[in-house]
Design a protein around this motif. Structure first.
Motif, PDB file in Angstrom:
ATOM      1  N   LEU A   1      -7.909   4.246   6.975  1.00 27.29           N
ATOM      2  CA  LEU A   1      -6.609   4.702   6.473  1.00 27.29           C
ATOM      3  C   LEU A   1      -6.431   6.205   6.680  1.00 27.29           C
ATOM      4  CD1 LEU A   1      -6.547   2.671   3.134  1.00 27.29           C
ATOM      5  CD2 LEU A   1      -5.493   2.062   5.316  1.00 27.29           C
ATOM      6  N   ALA A   2      -7.358   6.817   7.414  1.00 29.65           N
ATOM      7  CA  ALA A   2      -7.286   8.260   7.645  1.00 29.65           C
ATOM      8  C   ALA A   2      -6.005   8.617   8.401  1.00 29.65           C
ATOM      9  CB  ALA A   2      -8.507   8.717   8.439  1.00 29.65           C
ATOM     10  N   GLY A   3      -5.223   9.510   7.809  1.00 32.86           N
ATOM     11  CA  GLY A   3      -4.002   9.977   8.454  1.00 32.86           C
ATOM     12  C   GLY A   3      -2.860   8.981   8.442  1.00 32.86           C
ATOM     13  N   ALA A   4      -3.039   7.846   7.779  1.00 38.00           N
ATOM     14  CA  ALA A   4      -2.006   6.802   7.777  1.00 38.00           C
ATOM     15  C   ALA A   4      -1.039   6.990   6.605  1.00 38.00           C
ATOM     16  CB  ALA A   4      -2.646   5.429   7.704  1.00 38.00           C
ATOM     17  N   THR A   5       0.115   6.351   6.728  1.00 37.13           N
ATOM     18  CA  THR A   5       1.081   6.267   5.638  1.00 37.13           C
ATOM     19  C   THR A   5       1.470   4.803   5.468  1.00 37.13           C
ATOM     20  OG1 THR A   5       2.964   6.628   7.125  1.00 37.13           O
ATOM     21  CG2 THR A   5       1.992   8.574   6.071  1.00 37.13           C
ATOM     22  N   ALA A   6       2.107   4.487   4.343  1.00 35.78           N
ATOM     23  CA  ALA A   6       2.526   3.111   4.091  1.00 35.78           C
ATOM     24  C   ALA A   6       3.933   3.105   3.509  1.00 35.78           C
ATOM     25  CB  ALA A   6       1.556   2.411   3.142  1.00 35.78           C
TER      26      ALA A   6
ATOM     27  N   SER B   1       4.054   5.947   0.598  1.00 35.96           N
ATOM     28  CA  SER B   1       3.024   6.927   0.260  1.00 35.96           C
ATOM     29  C   SER B   1       3.635   8.320   0.161  1.00 35.96           C
ATOM     30  CB  SER B   1       1.900   6.887   1.294  1.00 35.96           C
ATOM     31  OG  SER B   1       2.409   6.937   2.614  1.00 35.96           O
ATOM     32  N   THR B   2       4.784   8.533   0.774  1.00 33.12           N
ATOM     33  CA  THR B   2       5.486   9.815   0.669  1.00 33.12           C
ATOM     34  C   THR B   2       6.094   9.973  -0.720  1.00 33.12           C
ATOM     35  OG1 THR B   2       5.999   9.785   3.032  1.00 33.12           O
ATOM     36  CG2 THR B   2       7.304  11.262   1.640  1.00 33.12           C
ATOM     37  N   ILE B   3       6.708   8.902  -1.209  1.00 29.91           N
ATOM     38  CA  ILE B   3       7.277   8.922  -2.563  1.00 29.91           C
ATOM     39  C   ILE B   3       6.171   9.060  -3.599  1.00 29.91           C
ATOM     40  CG2 ILE B   3       8.535   7.542  -4.280  1.00 29.91           C
ATOM     41  CD1 ILE B   3      10.092   6.312  -1.931  1.00 29.91           C
ATOM     42  N   GLY B   4       5.045   8.370  -3.346  1.00 27.59           N
ATOM     43  CA  GLY B   4       3.906   8.452  -4.255  1.00 27.59           C
ATOM     44  C   GLY B   4       3.604   7.177  -5.008  1.00 27.59           C
ATOM     45  N   ASN B   5       4.465   6.154  -4.864  1.00 28.33           N
ATOM     46  CA  ASN B   5       4.181   4.896  -5.561  1.00 28.33           C
ATOM     47  C   ASN B   5       3.317   3.944  -4.717  1.00 28.33           C
ATOM     48  OD1 ASN B   5       6.271   4.356  -3.781  1.00 28.33           O
ATOM     49  ND2 ASN B   5       7.766   3.841  -5.383  1.00 28.33           N
ATOM     50  N   ILE B   6       2.907   4.415  -3.545  1.00 24.40           N
ATOM     51  CA  ILE B   6       1.859   3.766  -2.754  1.00 24.40           C
ATOM     52  C   ILE B   6       0.783   4.816  -2.502  1.00 24.40           C
ATOM     53  CG2 ILE B   6       1.229   2.605  -0.618  1.00 24.40           C
ATOM     54  CD1 ILE B   6       4.048   1.612  -0.324  1.00 24.40           C
TER      55      ILE B   6
ATOM     56  N   GLU C   1       4.254  -2.164   5.386  1.00 24.48           N
ATOM     57  CA  GLU C   1       3.871  -1.692   6.702  1.00 24.48           C
ATOM     58  C   GLU C   1       2.929  -0.501   6.582  1.00 24.48           C
ATOM     59  OE1 GLU C   1       7.739  -2.913   9.424  1.00 24.48           O
ATOM     60  OE2 GLU C   1       7.606  -0.880   8.612  1.00 24.48           O
ATOM     61  N   LEU C   2       1.910  -0.500   7.453  1.00 24.73           N
ATOM     62  CA  LEU C   2       0.970   0.609   7.546  1.00 24.73           C
ATOM     63  C   LEU C   2       1.240   1.355   8.847  1.00 24.73           C
ATOM     64  CD1 LEU C   2      -1.580   1.976   6.292  1.00 24.73           C
ATOM     65  CD2 LEU C   2      -2.940   0.451   7.747  1.00 24.73           C
ATOM     66  N   VAL C   3       1.541   2.657   8.741  1.00 24.04           N
ATOM     67  CA  VAL C   3       1.822   3.482   9.906  1.00 24.04           C
ATOM     68  C   VAL C   3       0.605   4.363  10.173  1.00 24.04           C
ATOM     69  CG1 VAL C   3       3.392   5.142  10.951  1.00 24.04           C
ATOM     70  CG2 VAL C   3       4.257   3.506   9.252  1.00 24.04           C
TER      71      VAL C   3
END
Length: 204
Positions: free
Chosen positions: A119-124, A142-147, A178-180
């Motif tokens: 999950l290094a460097g990933a976002t969801a 993950s940007t919002i913070g609830n993931i 989705e995992l980016v």
């Protein structure tokens, strides 16, 4: 890429915090030789340098003696993988297995688990919608913070606070997680159907 996306159903109760934790997995399978199994409840398995973390799932094959713990015909199915608890770097327990009445362990066997996805460097991200392509009802990322992505435990934790579930005006929704990755590639991890149960006890 991770295993095929899981299809899951979420029941979210209004006025209560909702939390869901998953561990994305990928082939190849990891095999760790077993050197001992205790006739205990829960079962205790020794496999030097197992590499597992609490909450991950593992299966057992090819044990001699305590054959009750083996996957059927040593052919792995999803149901053969059970969550483990780490005791130390060489020992785990499986809380759902009572081995007190099993035959004694004699020799051999493998502790098996899927390779965790980095999950290094990933976002969801996850959007809950009224229907596929429909009205956006709730947004998670993950940007919002609830993931929250944890590359140490290789887990993704999704949390919807009680204040948010209280404000839900919808009773059902659909979504996909989705995992980016850091190279901008995208994997679908979950396909979700949501049912919202309305709150009975409320705060005046």
């Amino acid at each position: 890429m991770p295993r095929a996306p899981a299809e899951v159903s979420w029941t979210i109760r209004q006025g209560r915090t909702f939390k869901y934790v998953l561990r994305p997995e990928i082939l190849p399978l990891i095999y760790k030789p077993i050197t001992g199994i205790a006739q205990a409840a829960p079962i205790s398995i020794t496999a030097t340098g197992h590499g597992l973390a609490t909450g991950w799932s593992a299966a057992v094959t090819n044990v001699v003696g305590m054959t009750q713990i083996n996957a059927v015909a040593n052919a792995l199915r999803d149901s053969d993988f059970r969550p483990v608890t780490v005791v130390d770097p060489n020992t785990i327990t499986i809380n759902s297995v009572d081995a007190a009445g099993f035959a004694p362990y004699v020799s051999g066997g493998n502790l098996i688990y899927y390779t965790p996805v980095s999950l290094a460097g990933a976002t969801a991200r996850l959007n809950l919608r009224a229907a596929i392509g429909g009205t956006l009802l709730y947004e998670m990322s993950s940007t919002i913070g609830n993931i929250v992505l944890n590359d140490t435990t290789h887990t993704i934790t999704l949390t919807i606070p009680a204040a948010d579930t209280t404000a839900f005006t919808f009773l059902s929704a659909v979504g996909d997680l989705e995992l980016v990755h850091s190279d901008s590639s995208v994997d679908e991890l979950l396909r979700i159907e949501v049912t919202v149960v309305q709150e009975v006890t409320t705060t005046p």
